[in-house]
Design a protein around this motif. Sequence first.
Motif, PDB file in Angstrom:
ATOM      1  N   ASP A 106       0.826  -1.211   0.000  1.00  0.00           N
ATOM      2  CA  ASP A 106       0.000   0.000   0.000  1.00  0.00           C
ATOM      3  C   ASP A 106       0.863   1.265   0.000  1.00  0.00           C
ATOM      4  O   ASP A 106       1.866   1.340   0.699  1.00  0.00           O
ATOM      5  CB  ASP A 106      -0.976   0.036   1.183  1.00  0.00           C
ATOM      6  N   SER A 107       0.438   2.225  -0.774  1.00  0.00           N
ATOM      7  CA  SER A 107       1.215   3.454  -0.906  1.00  0.00           C
ATOM      8  C   SER A 107       0.989   4.423   0.262  1.00  0.00           C
ATOM      9  O   SER A 107       1.859   5.216   0.583  1.00  0.00           O
ATOM     10  CB  SER A 107       0.881   4.149  -2.234  1.00  0.00           C
ATOM     11  N   VAL A 108      -0.143   4.337   0.919  1.00  0.00           N
ATOM     12  CA  VAL A 108      -0.431   5.276   2.004  1.00  0.00           C
ATOM     13  C   VAL A 108       0.150   4.768   3.328  1.00  0.00           C
ATOM     14  O   VAL A 108       0.930   5.456   3.983  1.00  0.00           O
ATOM     15  CB  VAL A 108      -1.955   5.518   2.134  1.00  0.00           C
ATOM     16  N   LYS A 109      -0.211   3.550   3.716  1.00  0.00           N
ATOM     17  CA  LYS A 109       0.269   2.992   4.984  1.00  0.00           C
ATOM     18  C   LYS A 109       1.736   2.584   4.912  1.00  0.00           C
ATOM     19  O   LYS A 109       2.420   2.573   5.926  1.00  0.00           O
ATOM     20  CB  LYS A 109      -0.567   1.770   5.369  1.00  0.00           C
ATOM     21  N   ARG A 110       2.202   2.218   3.746  1.00  0.00           N
ATOM     22  CA  ARG A 110       3.587   1.780   3.514  1.00  0.00           C
ATOM     23  C   ARG A 110       4.025   0.745   4.549  1.00  0.00           C
ATOM     24  O   ARG A 110       4.992   0.941   5.284  1.00  0.00           O
ATOM     25  CB  ARG A 110       4.540   2.957   3.473  1.00  0.00           C
ATOM     26  N   ILE A 111       3.316  -0.368   4.590  1.00  0.00           N
ATOM     27  CA  ILE A 111       3.660  -1.467   5.485  1.00  0.00           C
ATOM     28  C   ILE A 111       4.842  -2.206   4.879  1.00  0.00           C
ATOM     29  O   ILE A 111       4.761  -2.720   3.765  1.00  0.00           O
ATOM     30  CB  ILE A 111       2.464  -2.439   5.634  1.00  0.00           C
ATOM     31  N   GLU A 112       5.963  -2.241   5.596  1.00  0.00           N
ATOM     32  CA  GLU A 112       7.119  -2.955   5.059  1.00  0.00           C
ATOM     33  C   GLU A 112       6.854  -4.456   5.134  1.00  0.00           C
ATOM     34  O   GLU A 112       6.381  -4.970   6.141  1.00  0.00           O
ATOM     35  CB  GLU A 112       8.406  -2.610   5.811  1.00  0.00           C
ATOM     36  N   VAL A 113       7.141  -5.141   4.035  1.00  0.00           N
ATOM     37  CA  VAL A 113       6.891  -6.572   3.930  1.00  0.00           C
ATOM     38  C   VAL A 113       8.187  -7.311   4.267  1.00  0.00           C
ATOM     39  O   VAL A 113       9.148  -7.274   3.507  1.00  0.00           O
ATOM     40  CB  VAL A 113       6.413  -6.936   2.507  1.00  0.00           C
ATOM     41  N   HIS A 114       8.207  -7.949   5.447  1.00  0.00           N
ATOM     42  CA  HIS A 114       9.359  -8.752   5.855  1.00  0.00           C
ATOM     43  C   HIS A 114       8.898  -9.757   6.911  1.00  0.00           C
ATOM     44  O   HIS A 114       7.782  -9.678   7.421  1.00  0.00           O
ATOM     45  CB  HIS A 114      10.515  -7.877   6.359  1.00  0.00           C
ATOM     46  N   ASN A 115       9.752 -10.708   7.225  1.00  0.00           N
ATOM     47  CA  ASN A 115       9.383 -11.793   8.139  1.00  0.00           C
ATOM     48  C   ASN A 115       9.145 -11.355   9.573  1.00  0.00           C
ATOM     49  O   ASN A 115       8.535 -12.080  10.347  1.00  0.00           O
ATOM     50  CB  ASN A 115      10.453 -12.893   8.116  1.00  0.00           C
ATOM     51  N   GLU A 116       9.622 -10.190   9.950  1.00  0.00           N
ATOM     52  CA  GLU A 116       9.444  -9.730  11.326  1.00  0.00           C
ATOM     53  C   GLU A 116       8.146  -8.945  11.520  1.00  0.00           C
ATOM     54  O   GLU A 116       7.745  -8.690  12.649  1.00  0.00           O
ATOM     55  CB  GLU A 116      10.642  -8.873  11.775  1.00  0.00           C
ATOM     56  N   SER A 117       7.499  -8.533  10.435  1.00  0.00           N
ATOM     57  CA  SER A 117       6.254  -7.776  10.579  1.00  0.00           C
ATOM     58  C   SER A 117       5.117  -8.722  10.972  1.00  0.00           C
ATOM     59  O   SER A 117       5.081  -9.880  10.543  1.00  0.00           O
ATOM     60  CB  SER A 117       5.909  -7.028   9.284  1.00  0.00           C
ATOM     61  N   ALA A 118       4.218  -8.240  11.810  1.00  0.00           N
ATOM     62  CA  ALA A 118       3.125  -9.075  12.317  1.00  0.00           C
ATOM     63  C   ALA A 118       2.288  -9.665  11.182  1.00  0.00           C
ATOM     64  O   ALA A 118       1.890 -10.829  11.231  1.00  0.00           O
ATOM     65  CB  ALA A 118       2.248  -8.249  13.257  1.00  0.00           C
ATOM     66  N   GLU A 119       2.038  -8.868  10.158  1.00  0.00           N
ATOM     67  CA  GLU A 119       1.166  -9.293   9.065  1.00  0.00           C
ATOM     68  C   GLU A 119       1.776 -10.420   8.213  1.00  0.00           C
ATOM     69  O   GLU A 119       1.055 -11.223   7.639  1.00  0.00           O
ATOM     70  CB  GLU A 119       0.865  -8.075   8.172  1.00  0.00           C
ATOM     71  N   PHE A 120       3.101 -10.489   8.131  1.00  0.00           N
ATOM     72  CA  PHE A 120       3.761 -11.444   7.246  1.00  0.00           C
ATOM     73  C   PHE A 120       4.712 -12.393   7.963  1.00  0.00           C
ATOM     74  O   PHE A 120       5.468 -13.109   7.320  1.00  0.00           O
ATOM     75  CB  PHE A 120       4.546 -10.682   6.166  1.00  0.00           C
ATOM     76  N   LYS A 121       4.674 -12.438   9.263  1.00  0.00           N
ATOM     77  CA  LYS A 121       5.643 -13.178  10.076  1.00  0.00           C
ATOM     78  C   LYS A 121       5.889 -14.601   9.552  1.00  0.00           C
ATOM     79  O   LYS A 121       4.983 -15.406   9.468  1.00  0.00           O
ATOM     80  CB  LYS A 121       5.179 -13.238  11.519  1.00  0.00           C
ATOM     81  N   GLY A 122       7.152 -14.855   9.183  1.00  0.00           N
ATOM     82  CA  GLY A 122       7.568 -16.188   8.746  1.00  0.00           C
ATOM     83  C   GLY A 122       7.099 -16.616   7.363  1.00  0.00           C
ATOM     84  O   GLY A 122       7.304 -17.759   6.970  1.00  0.00           O
ATOM     85  N   ARG A 123       6.483 -15.715   6.596  1.00  0.00           N
ATOM     86  CA  ARG A 123       5.926 -16.105   5.293  1.00  0.00           C
ATOM     87  C   ARG A 123       6.655 -15.480   4.105  1.00  0.00           C
ATOM     88  O   ARG A 123       6.246 -15.661   2.960  1.00  0.00           O
ATOM     89  CB  ARG A 123       4.443 -15.712   5.207  1.00  0.00           C
ATOM     90  N   ILE A 124       7.740 -14.756   4.351  1.00  0.00           N
ATOM     91  CA  ILE A 124       8.413 -14.009   3.283  1.00  0.00           C
ATOM     92  C   ILE A 124       9.756 -14.637   2.938  1.00  0.00           C
ATOM     93  O   ILE A 124      10.515 -15.040   3.823  1.00  0.00           O
ATOM     94  CB  ILE A 124       8.638 -12.544   3.719  1.00  0.00           C
ATOM     95  N   ARG A 125      10.033 -14.683   1.644  1.00  0.00           N
ATOM     96  CA  ARG A 125      11.347 -15.142   1.178  1.00  0.00           C
ATOM     97  C   ARG A 125      11.836 -14.187   0.102  1.00  0.00           C
ATOM     98  O   ARG A 125      11.148 -13.957  -0.889  1.00  0.00           O
ATOM     99  CB  ARG A 125      11.259 -16.555   0.626  1.00  0.00           C
ATOM    100  N   LYS A 126      13.019 -13.637   0.327  1.00  0.00           N
ATOM    101  CA  LYS A 126      13.644 -12.738  -0.648  1.00  0.00           C
ATOM    102  C   LYS A 126      14.702 -13.521  -1.422  1.00  0.00           C
ATOM    103  O   LYS A 126      15.179 -14.553  -0.960  1.00  0.00           O
ATOM    104  CB  LYS A 126      14.287 -11.544   0.066  1.00  0.00           C
ATOM    105  N   VAL A 127      15.091 -13.013  -2.584  1.00  0.00           N
ATOM    106  CA  VAL A 127      16.127 -13.673  -3.381  1.00  0.00           C
ATOM    107  C   VAL A 127      17.483 -13.506  -2.700  1.00  0.00           C
ATOM    108  O   VAL A 127      17.689 -12.595  -1.894  1.00  0.00           O
ATOM    109  CB  VAL A 127      16.185 -13.123  -4.831  1.00  0.00           C
ATOM    110  N   GLU A 128      18.400 -14.390  -3.045  1.00  0.00           N
ATOM    111  CA  GLU A 128      19.767 -14.315  -2.524  1.00  0.00           C
ATOM    112  C   GLU A 128      20.436 -13.045  -3.031  1.00  0.00           C
ATOM    113  O   GLU A 128      20.117 -12.554  -4.121  1.00  0.00           O
ATOM    114  CB  GLU A 128      20.566 -15.534  -2.980  1.00  0.00           C
TER     115      GLU A 128
END
Length: 160
Positions: free
Chosen positions: A46-68
Amino acid sequence: MENESHDIQVFQILSITANEGEDVLLPCHFYISSAFKFGSYHWYKDSVKRIEVHNESAEFKGRIRKVESSDFINNKNASLLIHGVNISDSGTYYCKVEIPFVGIVSGNGTYLHVASSKAQAVTTLNISAPSCCNTETSQSGLILIGVLLAIYLINRLTGC
């Protein structure tokens, strides 16, 4: 300096549709006009809330994988994998690439639409008349019951 660099271009696809529970790859690639040895990338929802997407965020905890990092440097790949998407994951995701001394640039966003697993359920009805009742009237009645049952199930699944 964000989005002001003409030396970096970030490319995202416009939209992706997935079913609830699936793993989804949000592709992001970039072009850079000069050589670089290190950099980073981040994803935001989202452009307004700008929720950072990473494994430590409550919304995405443990569900994110980034490229090497080697894939980021060598292939200019900044894609993101979200495991087990759910309805609340629907939204626009922005990929932001940062190369020190070159610039910080965000893509135009990818809209992720997550469909309910209930909406994808398809019921197949195989209705036949009992062997004792092979008359045209009983078959018509069974077909009518099947059609009504299908309409009922579709309305229940779609919430209509």
